[in-house]
Scaffold this motif. Structure first.
Motif, PDB file in Angstrom:
ATOM      1  N   TRP A 176      80.350  82.137  60.105  1.00  0.00           N
ATOM      2  CA  TRP A 176      78.952  82.584  61.137  1.00  0.00           C
ATOM      3  C   TRP A 176      78.278  82.938  59.718  1.00  0.00           C
ATOM      4  CZ3 TRP A 176      77.499  87.549  60.698  1.00  0.00           C
ATOM      5  CH2 TRP A 176      78.448  88.173  59.980  1.00  0.00           C
ATOM      6  N   VAL A 177      79.122  83.155  58.919  1.00  0.00           N
ATOM      7  CA  VAL A 177      77.641  83.448  57.684  1.00  0.00           C
ATOM      8  C   VAL A 177      76.943  82.477  57.608  1.00  0.00           C
ATOM      9  CG1 VAL A 177      77.852  85.003  55.398  1.00  0.00           C
ATOM     10  CG2 VAL A 177      78.995  85.801  56.893  1.00  0.00           C
ATOM     11  N   ASP A 178      77.550  81.594  57.269  1.00  0.00           N
ATOM     12  CA  ASP A 178      76.813  79.871  56.412  1.00  0.00           C
ATOM     13  C   ASP A 178      76.476  79.764  57.734  1.00  0.00           C
ATOM     14  OD1 ASP A 178      78.722  80.626  54.189  1.00  0.00           O
ATOM     15  OD2 ASP A 178      80.603  80.014  54.983  1.00  0.00           O
ATOM     16  N   LEU A 231      74.053  81.983  59.310  1.00  0.00           N
ATOM     17  CA  LEU A 231      72.917  82.252  58.909  1.00  0.00           C
ATOM     18  C   LEU A 231      72.337  81.425  57.981  1.00  0.00           C
ATOM     19  CD1 LEU A 231      73.762  86.195  59.668  1.00  0.00           C
ATOM     20  CD2 LEU A 231      72.766  84.526  61.409  1.00  0.00           C
ATOM     21  N   CYS A 282      71.891  78.808  56.883  1.00  0.00           N
ATOM     22  CA  CYS A 282      71.654  77.519  57.454  1.00  0.00           C
ATOM     23  C   CYS A 282      70.020  77.783  58.761  1.00  0.00           C
ATOM     24  CB  CYS A 282      72.916  76.637  58.429  1.00  0.00           C
ATOM     25  SG  CYS A 282      73.790  75.819  57.070  1.00  0.00           S
ATOM     26  N   GLY A 283      70.457  78.231  59.111  1.00  0.00           N
ATOM     27  CA  GLY A 283      69.622  79.376  59.928  1.00  0.00           C
ATOM     28  C   GLY A 283      68.070  80.009  58.550  1.00  0.00           C
ATOM     29  N   ALA A 284      68.393  80.304  57.420  1.00  0.00           N
ATOM     30  CA  ALA A 284      67.584  81.032  56.535  1.00  0.00           C
ATOM     31  C   ALA A 284      67.104  79.749  56.138  1.00  0.00           C
ATOM     32  CB  ALA A 284      68.489  81.798  56.006  1.00  0.00           C
TER      33      ALA A 284
END
Length: 64
Positions: free
Chosen positions: A26-28, A30, A32-34
Motif C-alpha cells: 500500500w505504501v507503493d 501512495l 504511484c499516486g505521487a
C-alpha cells in the motif's frame, strides 16, 4: 518544472524497480499516486493523457 520533472523520473525509476522485483504494497500505491500527481504537472501530461485515452477507446471496443 525542473524539480517536478526530476521527481517524476526518480519516482518512475523507483516504481519500475518495485514492479521488477514484484514487491508492491500500500505504501507503493501512495508512491504511484505521487508519481501520477507529479506527472500531471509536466510536459509529458498530454502524451500520457492521449495514451490513456487510446487504451480506454481500445478496451471500450472489446466485446466479451
Amino acid at each position: 518544472m525542473l524539480v517536478s520533472m526530476s521527481a517524476v523520473l526518480l519516482l518512475g525509476l523507483l516504481i519500475w524497480f518495485l514492479l521488477r522485483i514484484r514487491y508492491l504494497r500500500w505504501v507503493d500505491a501512495l508512491l504511484c499516486g505521487a508519481f501520477g500527481f507529479l506527472l500531471s504537472k509536466t510536459v509529458a501530461a498530454p502524451f500520457a493523457q492521449a495514451f490513456l485515452d487510446g487504451v480506454n477507446g481500445f478496451l471500450g471496443q472489446l466485446r466479451f
